[in-house]
Design a protein around this motif. Structure first.
Motif, PDB file in Angstrom:
ATOM      1  N   LEU A  23       0.838  -1.204   0.000  1.00  0.00           N
ATOM      2  CA  LEU A  23       0.000   0.000   0.000  1.00  0.00           C
ATOM      3  C   LEU A  23       0.873   1.255   0.000  1.00  0.00           C
ATOM      4  CD1 LEU A  23      -2.695  -1.210   2.556  1.00  0.00           C
ATOM      5  CD2 LEU A  23      -2.870  -1.122   0.052  1.00  0.00           C
ATOM      6  N   SER A  24       0.403   2.257  -0.750  1.00  0.00           N
ATOM      7  CA  SER A  24       1.180   3.501  -0.909  1.00  0.00           C
ATOM      8  C   SER A  24       0.965   4.442   0.273  1.00  0.00           C
ATOM      9  CB  SER A  24       0.746   4.243  -2.178  1.00  0.00           C
ATOM     10  OG  SER A  24       0.749   3.389  -3.269  1.00  0.00           O
ATOM     11  N   THR A  25       1.438   4.031   1.433  1.00  0.00           N
ATOM     12  CA  THR A  25       1.358   4.922   2.592  1.00  0.00           C
ATOM     13  C   THR A  25       2.703   5.616   2.747  1.00  0.00           C
ATOM     14  OG1 THR A  25       2.082   3.088   3.948  1.00  0.00           O
ATOM     15  CG2 THR A  25      -0.289   3.491   3.855  1.00  0.00           C
ATOM     16  N   GLU A  61      -3.672   4.668  10.101  1.00  0.00           N
ATOM     17  CA  GLU A  61      -5.049   4.930   9.652  1.00  0.00           C
ATOM     18  C   GLU A  61      -5.143   4.984   8.130  1.00  0.00           C
ATOM     19  OE1 GLU A  61      -6.849   8.405  11.395  1.00  0.00           O
ATOM     20  OE2 GLU A  61      -8.526   8.344   9.993  1.00  0.00           O
ATOM     21  N   HIS A  62      -4.129   5.557   7.511  1.00  0.00           N
ATOM     22  CA  HIS A  62      -4.187   5.679   6.052  1.00  0.00           C
ATOM     23  C   HIS A  62      -4.160   4.297   5.372  1.00  0.00           C
ATOM     24  CE1 HIS A  62      -4.165   7.721   2.290  1.00  0.00           C
ATOM     25  NE2 HIS A  62      -2.966   7.312   1.947  1.00  0.00           N
ATOM     26  N   ALA A  63      -3.388   3.373   5.972  1.00  0.00           N
ATOM     27  CA  ALA A  63      -3.360   2.010   5.407  1.00  0.00           C
ATOM     28  C   ALA A  63      -4.757   1.401   5.472  1.00  0.00           C
ATOM     29  CB  ALA A  63      -2.364   1.146   6.177  1.00  0.00           C
ATOM     30  N   VAL A 158       6.108  -2.995   6.109  1.00  0.00           N
ATOM     31  CA  VAL A 158       5.396  -2.228   5.070  1.00  0.00           C
ATOM     32  C   VAL A 158       3.979  -2.792   4.944  1.00  0.00           C
ATOM     33  CG1 VAL A 158       5.301  -1.990   2.535  1.00  0.00           C
ATOM     34  CG2 VAL A 158       7.421  -1.467   3.778  1.00  0.00           C
ATOM     35  N   PRO A 159       2.957  -1.935   4.834  1.00  0.00           N
ATOM     36  CA  PRO A 159       1.584  -2.457   4.766  1.00  0.00           C
ATOM     37  C   PRO A 159       1.301  -3.199   3.458  1.00  0.00           C
ATOM     38  CG  PRO A 159       1.578  -0.054   4.603  1.00  0.00           C
ATOM     39  CD  PRO A 159       2.989  -0.464   4.859  1.00  0.00           C
ATOM     40  N   LEU A 160       0.706  -4.361   3.615  1.00  0.00           N
ATOM     41  CA  LEU A 160       0.311  -5.156   2.452  1.00  0.00           C
ATOM     42  C   LEU A 160      -1.183  -5.403   2.514  1.00  0.00           C
ATOM     43  CD1 LEU A 160       2.805  -8.180   2.396  1.00  0.00           C
ATOM     44  CD2 LEU A 160       2.806  -6.216   0.847  1.00  0.00           C
TER      45      LEU A 160
END
Ligand code: ADP
Ligand code: MG
Length: 475
Positions: A23-25, A61-63, A158-160
């Motif tokens: 995810l583009s955080t 939160e953005h993720a 990193v968020p996936l």
């Protein structure tokens, strides 16, 4: 539908894909360390990434918002979800567990519409953290022959979003279409850059085969390390043929994880498949239940941009585009231009045809719709031949400007029809033998006359119009 190497009258191939999208955080899923691709090894880290005692996760939160965007775009139900620890020894994840979602994912039960109109089911799309990267030094880069291994934790945490598709796909083409469409959706909602080459979108592919007509699915193998659409297709073909050969020889397929090797074009056993029990999943006591406010979900839904499937439908409904045209034009981001051009008065069919065949240049998206519309009208009014229109269009893409001025500049002034009439009459009079053959139905001689007209007019005449004039004189 074809799968090379498999007798498709007897066998059916079943495919289900698991896609991991980064995810583009700005920061990681549970800490403020930067989520940036690359960088000096072990610089995008902090206490949590290192699994230091006392460090606690704080959800980004953005993720969550990006996950919800994707879930809604995939027609999923966005649900109350729970983060769980998935335990095993991870050399590139010092906590020795991965925070993922297990039985209660944030998104469930959705579907994705492919350009062909096919609907592919989505089982779930859940949040989890990525691991770091190990580099095995010596021994050709494989772990078992390596002298030592290096660990880079920049990617750890990193968020996936793991998007698990239902086993609804039946051929390499369908699998590729699914991945491209999913990528287009991820990019459209701003959730991920979808770059397979950089690993921000990674595909694991489950393949099984069954006798055609059978109700039950066969035993599947999961293939890892697929990093292009081309490899995806090749891996499925190899794996399906391997399984059919095994079964045909009286053997059976063993459920396992296999590795796709791009060099030899084969899949190899990586490890036997672990069951969920092996991971000792349990709810992460450091995190609370994630229960997004329905109002928030609706705000996210309202802010979603038009998705590729809806954009294709507009081209089909409003301009009469074919499915293939709609797929291509939306993929090339030319749909807005086509709509605006028709809005500016252009005839849709000709507009779509030009966009499909003559606007492959990326700069074509910035074409002035009014100029494009006026070009289409000039062509349909007979002021430009198809070839001339193509030339003027290329010039418009390259430098912009006014199609009338460009046509005049290139000497494409309108051919007076009476001029063309007398030219054709003159040629017939000068070449009685050829004319005789033409009248007797020798199709090959048409080119002779058209060529002469083109020469005399320096290519300004329309070949089809000349042929029409010749036929009209045949009597
Ligand atoms: P696991 O939890 O072991 O990964 P899942 O039930 O979550 O198993 O399935 C993972 C993926 O495998 C899904 O994408 C699903 O579509 C696919 N899949 C399940 N059964 C089959 C099968 N028989 N053939 C091909 N793909 C399958
Ligand atoms: Mg799975």
């Amino acid at each position: 539908m074809t799968v090379a190497g498999v007798d498709e009258e007897r066998w059916e191939v079943v495919i289900g894909l698991e896609v991991h999208a980064e995810l583009s955080t700005r920061t990681k899923l549970f800490s403020a360390a930067t989520n940036e691709f690359g960088g000096e090894p072990n610089t995008h880290i902090d206490a949590l990434t290192l699994g230091l005692p006392g460090s606690l996760p704080v959800l980004n939160e953005h993720a969550v918002e990006l996950a919800i965007r994707v879930g809604l775009a995939l027609n999923c139900e966005v649900r109350r979800s729970v983060f769980a620890r998935k335990n095993y020894f991870y050399p590139d994840q010092p906590k020795n567990y991965q925070i993922s979602q297990f039985d209660l994912p944030i998104n469930a039960e959705g579907w994705l519409e492919l350009p062909s109109g096919q609907i592919a089911g989505i089982e779930r799309a859940h949040l989890e953290e990525d691991t770091g990267k190990s580099t095995h030094v010596g021994g050709g880069g494989r772990i078992h022959d390596a002298q030592y291994s290096l660990v880079d934790l920049n990617r750890a945490g990193v968020p996936l979003l793991e998007i698990v598709g239902k086993p609804d796909l039946r051929s390499p083409d369908e699998a590729r279409a699914y991945v491209s469409e999913l990528r287009a959706v991820l990019v459209a909602v701003g959730a991920s850059d979808g770059k397979m080459e950089e690993g921000s979108m990674r595909v694991d592919c489950n393949v099984s085969v069954r006798p055609r007509g059978a109700e039950e699915f066969g035993t599947r193998c999961e293939i890892k390390n697929i990093n292009s659409l081309r490899s995806l297709g090749r891996a499925i073909e190899y794996e399906a043929a391997r399984q059919v050969d095994l079964i045909t020889a009286g053997d059976r397929v063993v459920q396992e994880t296999r590795h796709w090797n791009e060099e030899d074009g084969r899949t190899h056993t990586l490890r036997s498949k672990e069951g969920a029990d092996d991971y000792r999943y349990f709810p992460d006591p450091d995190l609370v239940v994630l229960d997004p406010d329905p109002e928030w979900i609706e705000r996210v839904r309202a802010a979603l941009p038009p998705l590729p499937a809806a954009r294709r439908a507009v081209l089909v409904d409003r301009l009469g585009a074919t499915r293939e045209q709609a797929a291509l034009l939306v993929e090339r981001e030319l749909d807005a231009l086509c709509l605006a051009t028709v809005e500016a008065g252009a005839e849709p069919v000709r507009t779509l045809t030009h966009a499909e065949h003559n606007l492959s240049d990326d700069r074509a998206r910035d074409l002035d719709p009014a100029a494009f519309a006026s070009l289409v009208s000039m062509e349909l009014d007979g002021e430009l031949t198809a070839t001339q229109a193509k030339t003027v269009l290329a010039e418009l893409v390259e430098h912009g400007g006014d199609p009338v001025a460009i046509a005049a500049d290139k000497g494409f002034e309108a051919m007076d029809s009476s001029e063309l009439d007398s030219l054709v009459d003159g040629l017939i009079a000068d070449h009685p033998d050829e004319w005789q053959r033409f009248c007797e139905g020798d199709g090959k001689i048409t080119g002779f006359f058209v060529g002469k007209v083109m020469k005399a007019t320096q290519g300004k005449a329309d070949g089809k119009v000349v042929t029409g004039l010749l036929n009209a004189r045949k009597g």
